[in-house]
Design a protein around this motif. Structure first.
Motif, PDB file in Angstrom:
ATOM      1  N   ILE A 246      48.148 -44.709 -48.056  1.00 35.87           N
ATOM      2  CA  ILE A 246      47.704 -44.111 -49.323  1.00 35.87           C
ATOM      3  C   ILE A 246      46.285 -44.531 -49.648  1.00 35.87           C
ATOM      4  CG2 ILE A 246      48.094 -44.157 -51.824  1.00 35.87           C
ATOM      5  CD1 ILE A 246      51.093 -44.244 -51.245  1.00 35.87           C
ATOM      6  N   GLN A 247      45.977 -45.787 -49.423  1.00 34.78           N
ATOM      7  CA  GLN A 247      44.623 -46.267 -49.713  1.00 34.78           C
ATOM      8  C   GLN A 247      43.597 -45.558 -48.836  1.00 34.78           C
ATOM      9  OE1 GLN A 247      43.829 -48.259 -52.262  1.00 34.78           O
ATOM     10  NE2 GLN A 247      46.023 -48.161 -52.785  1.00 34.78           N
ATOM     11  N   THR A 248      43.927 -45.373 -47.560  1.00 34.62           N
ATOM     12  CA  THR A 248      43.009 -44.678 -46.647  1.00 34.62           C
ATOM     13  C   THR A 248      42.812 -43.218 -47.087  1.00 34.62           C
ATOM     14  OG1 THR A 248      43.744 -46.089 -44.818  1.00 34.62           O
ATOM     15  CG2 THR A 248      42.625 -44.026 -44.237  1.00 34.62           C
ATOM     16  N   SER A 249      43.898 -42.559 -47.446  1.00 33.95           N
ATOM     17  CA  SER A 249      43.812 -41.164 -47.875  1.00 33.95           C
ATOM     18  C   SER A 249      43.031 -41.013 -49.175  1.00 33.95           C
ATOM     19  CB  SER A 249      45.216 -40.594 -48.043  1.00 33.95           C
ATOM     20  OG  SER A 249      45.909 -40.611 -46.803  1.00 33.95           O
ATOM     21  N   LEU A 250      43.153 -41.994 -50.066  1.00 37.12           N
ATOM     22  CA  LEU A 250      42.383 -41.946 -51.307  1.00 37.12           C
ATOM     23  C   LEU A 250      40.889 -42.011 -51.037  1.00 37.12           C
ATOM     24  CD1 LEU A 250      44.521 -44.246 -53.673  1.00 37.12           C
ATOM     25  CD2 LEU A 250      44.121 -41.791 -53.929  1.00 37.12           C
ATOM     26  N   ILE A 251      40.511 -42.833 -50.039  1.00 39.09           N
ATOM     27  CA  ILE A 251      39.078 -42.916 -49.667  1.00 39.09           C
ATOM     28  C   ILE A 251      38.605 -41.578 -49.135  1.00 39.09           C
ATOM     29  CG2 ILE A 251      37.467 -44.016 -48.071  1.00 39.09           C
ATOM     30  CD1 ILE A 251      39.204 -46.568 -48.287  1.00 39.09           C
ATOM     31  N   GLU A 252      39.418 -40.947 -48.292  1.00 38.84           N
ATOM     32  CA  GLU A 252      39.051 -39.644 -47.742  1.00 38.84           C
ATOM     33  C   GLU A 252      38.937 -38.586 -48.846  1.00 38.84           C
ATOM     34  OE1 GLU A 252      42.085 -38.858 -44.934  1.00 38.84           O
ATOM     35  OE2 GLU A 252      41.366 -40.310 -43.433  1.00 38.84           O
ATOM     36  N   ARG A 253      39.876 -38.604 -49.784  1.00 36.33           N
ATOM     37  CA  ARG A 253      39.833 -37.623 -50.878  1.00 36.33           C
ATOM     38  C   ARG A 253      38.595 -37.838 -51.753  1.00 36.33           C
ATOM     39  NH1 ARG A 253      44.099 -37.856 -55.675  1.00 36.33           N
ATOM     40  NH2 ARG A 253      42.678 -39.557 -56.201  1.00 36.33           N
ATOM     41  N   ASN A 254      38.265 -39.097 -52.015  1.00 36.20           N
ATOM     42  CA  ASN A 254      37.085 -39.384 -52.833  1.00 36.20           C
ATOM     43  C   ASN A 254      35.806 -38.903 -52.146  1.00 36.20           C
ATOM     44  OD1 ASN A 254      38.724 -40.557 -54.738  1.00 36.20           O
ATOM     45  ND2 ASN A 254      38.413 -42.655 -54.005  1.00 36.20           N
ATOM     46  N   ALA A 255      35.753 -39.050 -50.808  1.00 39.40           N
ATOM     47  CA  ALA A 255      34.576 -38.587 -50.061  1.00 39.40           C
ATOM     48  C   ALA A 255      34.471 -37.069 -50.124  1.00 39.40           C
ATOM     49  CB  ALA A 255      34.682 -39.052 -48.604  1.00 39.40           C
ATOM     50  N   ALA A 256      35.616 -36.369 -50.010  1.00 39.96           N
ATOM     51  CA  ALA A 256      35.602 -34.904 -50.100  1.00 39.96           C
ATOM     52  C   ALA A 256      35.151 -34.446 -51.480  1.00 39.96           C
ATOM     53  CB  ALA A 256      36.991 -34.372 -49.775  1.00 39.96           C
ATOM     54  N   GLN A 257      35.634 -35.159 -52.504  1.00 38.93           N
ATOM     55  CA  GLN A 257      35.215 -34.810 -53.862  1.00 38.93           C
ATOM     56  C   GLN A 257      33.729 -35.048 -54.069  1.00 38.93           C
ATOM     57  OE1 GLN A 257      37.911 -37.228 -56.150  1.00 38.93           O
ATOM     58  NE2 GLN A 257      39.440 -35.588 -56.320  1.00 38.93           N
ATOM     59  N   ALA A 258      33.193 -36.089 -53.447  1.00 40.85           N
ATOM     60  CA  ALA A 258      31.752 -36.367 -53.567  1.00 40.85           C
ATOM     61  C   ALA A 258      30.927 -35.285 -52.894  1.00 40.85           C
ATOM     62  CB  ALA A 258      31.456 -37.738 -52.968  1.00 40.85           C
ATOM     63  N   SER A 259      31.452 -34.693 -51.793  1.00 38.95           N
ATOM     64  CA  SER A 259      30.690 -33.663 -51.062  1.00 38.95           C
ATOM     65  C   SER A 259      30.534 -32.376 -51.864  1.00 38.95           C
ATOM     66  CB  SER A 259      31.361 -33.377 -49.718  1.00 38.95           C
ATOM     67  OG  SER A 259      32.623 -32.760 -49.920  1.00 38.95           O
ATOM     68  N   VAL A 260      31.436 -32.100 -52.763  1.00 35.79           N
ATOM     69  CA  VAL A 260      31.353 -30.867 -53.555  1.00 35.79           C
ATOM     70  C   VAL A 260      30.765 -31.109 -54.943  1.00 35.79           C
ATOM     71  CG1 VAL A 260      33.307 -29.857 -52.339  1.00 35.79           C
ATOM     72  CG2 VAL A 260      33.720 -31.141 -54.446  1.00 35.79           C
ATOM     73  N   ALA A 261      30.343 -32.343 -55.217  1.00 37.80           N
ATOM     74  CA  ALA A 261      29.818 -32.673 -56.547  1.00 37.80           C
ATOM     75  C   ALA A 261      28.572 -31.862 -56.909  1.00 37.80           C
ATOM     76  CB  ALA A 261      29.545 -34.167 -56.639  1.00 37.80           C
ATOM     77  N   PRO A 262      27.588 -31.695 -55.977  1.00 39.60           N
ATOM     78  CA  PRO A 262      26.399 -30.897 -56.347  1.00 39.60           C
ATOM     79  C   PRO A 262      26.762 -29.460 -56.728  1.00 39.60           C
ATOM     80  CG  PRO A 262      25.957 -32.177 -54.367  1.00 39.60           C
ATOM     81  CD  PRO A 262      27.429 -32.294 -54.625  1.00 39.60           C
ATOM     82  N   LEU A 263      27.699 -28.881 -55.958  1.00 43.73           N
ATOM     83  CA  LEU A 263      28.094 -27.509 -56.263  1.00 43.73           C
ATOM     84  C   LEU A 263      28.814 -27.431 -57.617  1.00 43.73           C
ATOM     85  CD1 LEU A 263      27.790 -24.800 -54.868  1.00 43.73           C
ATOM     86  CD2 LEU A 263      30.057 -25.104 -53.865  1.00 43.73           C
ATOM     87  N   GLN A 264      29.567 -28.448 -57.953  1.00 48.75           N
ATOM     88  CA  GLN A 264      30.230 -28.491 -59.251  1.00 48.75           C
ATOM     89  C   GLN A 264      29.208 -28.587 -60.380  1.00 48.75           C
ATOM     90  OE1 GLN A 264      32.872 -31.839 -58.626  1.00 48.75           O
ATOM     91  NE2 GLN A 264      34.660 -30.493 -58.362  1.00 48.75           N
ATOM     92  N   THR A 265      28.098 -29.313 -60.091  1.00 42.29           N
ATOM     93  CA  THR A 265      27.043 -29.421 -61.107  1.00 42.29           C
ATOM     94  C   THR A 265      26.382 -28.064 -61.332  1.00 42.29           C
ATOM     95  OG1 THR A 265      26.643 -31.727 -60.453  1.00 42.29           O
ATOM     96  CG2 THR A 265      24.912 -30.618 -61.706  1.00 42.29           C
ATOM     97  N   ARG A 266      26.105 -27.349 -60.210  1.00 43.38           N
ATOM     98  CA  ARG A 266      25.507 -26.018 -60.336  1.00 43.38           C
ATOM     99  C   ARG A 266      26.442 -25.067 -61.083  1.00 43.38           C
ATOM    100  NH1 ARG A 266      24.380 -23.775 -54.681  1.00 43.38           N
ATOM    101  NH2 ARG A 266      23.946 -21.925 -55.963  1.00 43.38           N
ATOM    102  N   ARG A 267      27.713 -25.149 -60.787  1.00 45.50           N
ATOM    103  CA  ARG A 267      28.693 -24.280 -61.457  1.00 45.50           C
ATOM    104  C   ARG A 267      28.736 -24.577 -62.953  1.00 45.50           C
ATOM    105  NH1 ARG A 267      34.153 -24.618 -62.830  1.00 45.50           N
ATOM    106  NH2 ARG A 267      35.333 -22.657 -62.647  1.00 45.50           N
ATOM    107  N   SER A 268      28.653 -25.840 -63.298  1.00 49.60           N
ATOM    108  CA  SER A 268      28.644 -26.218 -64.701  1.00 49.60           C
ATOM    109  C   SER A 268      27.418 -25.685 -65.418  1.00 49.60           C
ATOM    110  CB  SER A 268      28.719 -27.743 -64.828  1.00 49.60           C
ATOM    111  OG  SER A 268      28.666 -28.140 -66.181  1.00 49.60           O
ATOM    112  N   THR A 269      26.252 -25.763 -64.727  1.00 43.67           N
ATOM    113  CA  THR A 269      25.009 -25.258 -65.327  1.00 43.67           C
ATOM    114  C   THR A 269      25.093 -23.745 -65.528  1.00 43.67           C
ATOM    115  OG1 THR A 269      23.768 -27.035 -64.248  1.00 43.67           O
ATOM    116  CG2 THR A 269      22.501 -25.142 -65.034  1.00 43.67           C
ATOM    117  N   ALA A 270      25.605 -23.038 -64.510  1.00 42.01           N
ATOM    118  CA  ALA A 270      25.740 -21.586 -64.613  1.00 42.01           C
ATOM    119  C   ALA A 270      26.693 -21.201 -65.745  1.00 42.01           C
ATOM    120  CB  ALA A 270      26.229 -21.028 -63.280  1.00 42.01           C
ATOM    121  N   TRP A 271      27.742 -21.956 -65.870  1.00 38.41           N
ATOM    122  CA  TRP A 271      28.722 -21.706 -66.946  1.00 38.41           C
ATOM    123  C   TRP A 271      28.082 -21.873 -68.322  1.00 38.41           C
ATOM    124  CZ3 TRP A 271      33.346 -19.730 -67.923  1.00 38.41           C
ATOM    125  CH2 TRP A 271      34.015 -20.102 -69.104  1.00 38.41           C
ATOM    126  N   THR A 272      27.253 -22.908 -68.469  1.00 33.24           N
ATOM    127  CA  THR A 272      26.593 -23.156 -69.749  1.00 33.24           C
ATOM    128  C   THR A 272      25.639 -22.015 -70.097  1.00 33.24           C
ATOM    129  OG1 THR A 272      26.724 -25.553 -69.370  1.00 33.24           O
ATOM    130  CG2 THR A 272      25.149 -24.786 -71.012  1.00 33.24           C
TER     131      THR A 272
END
Length: 616
Positions: A246-272
């Protein structure tokens, strides 16, 4: 004297019957007379009035009498109480000056204040005492009936071979010994913690085993529902491995979430930005709606003003022939009632001026409305652009989430579900292990534990002061061949000169029984111990009246010493001796003693109950 009470008067009453009564005083009281003169009947009435269960025996002389009345005087404050009880049974009516009458239950009930037993125990200083009832140490409140058999000794009890302490009923032996110990030591059994009854303990143990077996079965069934299960150690090791994954998978999930963070920021800006355009468009649209309503209002006003102006012109062209108010012709009109009104031509002119102003406002409104409509169109175009930009970013983000983040999250959720199942398995395995250990313990045969509760019987050492009192009394009576008086723990009775009391004939048993009960009274008086502090003994000198074969030579002078000793030794308490008239000495020996003599004939008082009129 702090404890106890004295008997003052005993009476039998009945409708149309002369009262049958005897009075008593402190010190020695003697009731003497022949057989069938009512002596023993007096003892029965006394015991009955004090809460005894059995009514006095029916005798012909008592026919017509319905109530026993006993007056007693409390030693503590000198207050006199009257106890009344029907010969047919029922409760006891208690009367005393200055207080309301009380109905006292004849039967003792632990914890109940309104019983004759509790009333007498309180007077005796024994109201809160408890006695032990069995070997396990169970206790119950003391009853006056436990004491009564030590202070009222009838003609049958006085000659019994059994210990004066014991009634002969095995089930009451523990209580009876406990009562005697209480009187000797002043200490009751309130502090004893009862040991569990063996039968109850056995039943409780069987119930415990049954309960544990049921719990064990239910736990194993729930464990089987979880699927294939290994040993407890293996399941714990498995849980450790799952938690590491579980600990290993949590690290992998956190890394995947970090990779999409810039796109989430752009989506938030577009939404605003999209929401800002939509908000401005909503305001402009609302203005356009209001402009439309205002334009309609202006147009309506213009139509109304034009109509009024035209009506004014037409009205001004009309000739006035009759009064519009009263209908009179012009030559008959009086103008003093008319009110001033503007002329129709003036009204028409005013309406045309107002219409000109409204037209100017309408032109301005139409200009503003056109500009607002243009701005609305621009924002609608901007909204479409922003919406397309937002949708494109959202689609790109969704694709990335499905490829990376969702896969990693699902893996974490699956591992957590496996871990939770593993924890349940471990919990059930631990519960099974615990229940099996408890069941093994419950099935083991229990070793007998020694009770910490002291023995029920009065010991020789505890009774030593009492034994010395018995010995002193017997010496004062000049009891023959007296050596030493001791107490037998086995018999719970005195041993006189090495010989058990019960081994003597009934005559000697009677006089030594008197010594036993009088010694108890004297010990309680000297040590100021709680006690009723009166004793009634019926026929203690039977050895001279009906001696056994080996008692024919019993010394005669014991009788005289007996009366002298009892008279001198109990002046502060109360002793009542019921005896055959032949065993009661003359007036000289019993001077200043309350002696009640029944003759059985017309020479003096015949008996306890007066002779009915016409009887001879």
């Amino acid at each position: 004297m702090k404890f106890g009470f004295a008997l003052r008067r005993l009476a039998l009453t009945g409708p149309g019957k002369a009262p049958a009564e005897v009075t008593f005083t402190r010190g020695l009281n003697v009731i003497a007379g022949p057989s069938d003169s009512g002596k023993s009947f007096i003892a029965q009435c006394l015991d009955y009035a004090l809460g005894g269960g059995a009514a006095p025996k029916e005798i012909p002389e008592a026919e017509g009498y319905s109530t026993v009345v006993l007056e007693i005087e409390a030693y503590s404050d000198g207050r006199i109480y009257s106890l009344e009880r029907s010969l047919r049974g029922g409760e006891v009516l208690c009367k005393t000056d200055g207080q309301s009458d009380r109905v006292l239950a004849a039967k003792h009930q632990g914890g109940k204040e309104d019983t004759v037993s509790q009333f007498l125990l309180d007077l005796s200083g024994l109201g809160t005492k408890k006695v032990r009832t069995n070997e396990q140490g169970k206790t119950r409140p003391l009853s006056f009936r436990d004491i009564a058999r030590l202070v009222i000794i009838d003609e049958e009890t006085v000659i019994k071979e059994d210990s004066p302490i014991l009634s002969g009923q095995v089930i009451h032996k523990t209580v009876e010994s406990g009562v005697f110990r209480l009187l000797l030591t002043g200490t009751d059994n309130s502090s004893i913690v009862a040991k569990e009854d063996p039968k109850v303990a056995k039943g409780r143990q069987a119930g415990k085993v049954e309960l544990l077996e049921g719990l064990l079965k239910a736990t194993r069934e729930r464990l089987a529902e979880l699927g294939e299960v290994s040993t407890l150690a293996e399941e714990r090791d498995r849980l450790t491995r799952i938690e590491a994954s579980i600990q290993t998978s949590l690290i992998e999930r956190n890394a995947a979430q970090a990779s999409v963070a810039p796109l989430q920021t752009r989506r938030s800006t577009a939404w605003t930005a999209l929401k800002a355009v939509e908000s401005k468009l909503a305001v402009l649209s609302e203005l356009q709606t209001r402009f439309d309503l205002l334009e309609q209002q202006y147009e309506s006003d213009l139509r109304r003003l034009v109509a009024i102006a035209e009506a004014g012109v037409r009205l001004d062209q009309l000739k006035e022939e009759r009064c519009p108010m009263c209908g009179a012709l012009a030559e008959h009109q009086h103008h003093d009632h008319r009110e001033a009104h503007p002329a129709p031509a003036d009204v028409s002119q005013a309406c045309k001026a107002e219409a000109a102003k409204t037209s100017k406002l309408l032109q301005d409104l139409q200009t503003t409305r056109a500009a607002n409509a243009s701005e609305v169109e621009q924002h609608q175009t901007a909204r479409a652009t922003r919406q397309a930009e937002f949708d494109a970013i959202s689609a790109e983000l969704k694709a990335l989430m499905q490829q990376h983040v969702d896969v990693a999250s699902k893996k974490v959720d699956d591992l957590r579900a496996r871990a939770e199942t593993c924890r349940k398995v471990i919990e059930h395995l631990e519960r099974v292990q615990e229940l099996e250990e408890l069941l093994d313990e419950a099935n083991k045969p229990k070793k007998k534990q020694k009770t910490d509760v002291a023995g029920a019987a009065v010991s020789t050492a505890q009774a030593d002061p009492f034994s010395r009192e018995v010995e002193a009394l017997l010496k004062s009576w000049h009891f023959p061949d007296l050596d030493r008086v001791s107490f037998s723990e086995n018999d719970q009775d005195v041993v006189i000169s090495g010989r058990a009391r019960k081994s003597h004939g009934k005559g000697v048993r009677a006089i030594t029984r008197a010594a036993f009960n009088l010694a108890l009274l004297r010990l309680c008086i000297e040590d100021e111990r709680p006690f009723p502090n009166f004793v009634l003994i019926d026929s203690p000198l039977l050895v001279y009246e009906e001696p056994d074969a080996d008692e024919a030579s019993f010394p005669q002078d014991i009788k005289r010493h007996f009366w002298e000793s009892v008279k001198a030794s109990f002046t502060d308490a109360q002793v009542i001796i019921i005896e055959n008239r032949n065993q009661v000495p003359d007036v000289g020996t019993l001077s200043k003693v309350n002696v009640i003599r029944f003759t059985g004939n017309d020479q003096g008082r015949r008996g306890f109950i007066p002779e009915a009129r016409g009887d001879k």
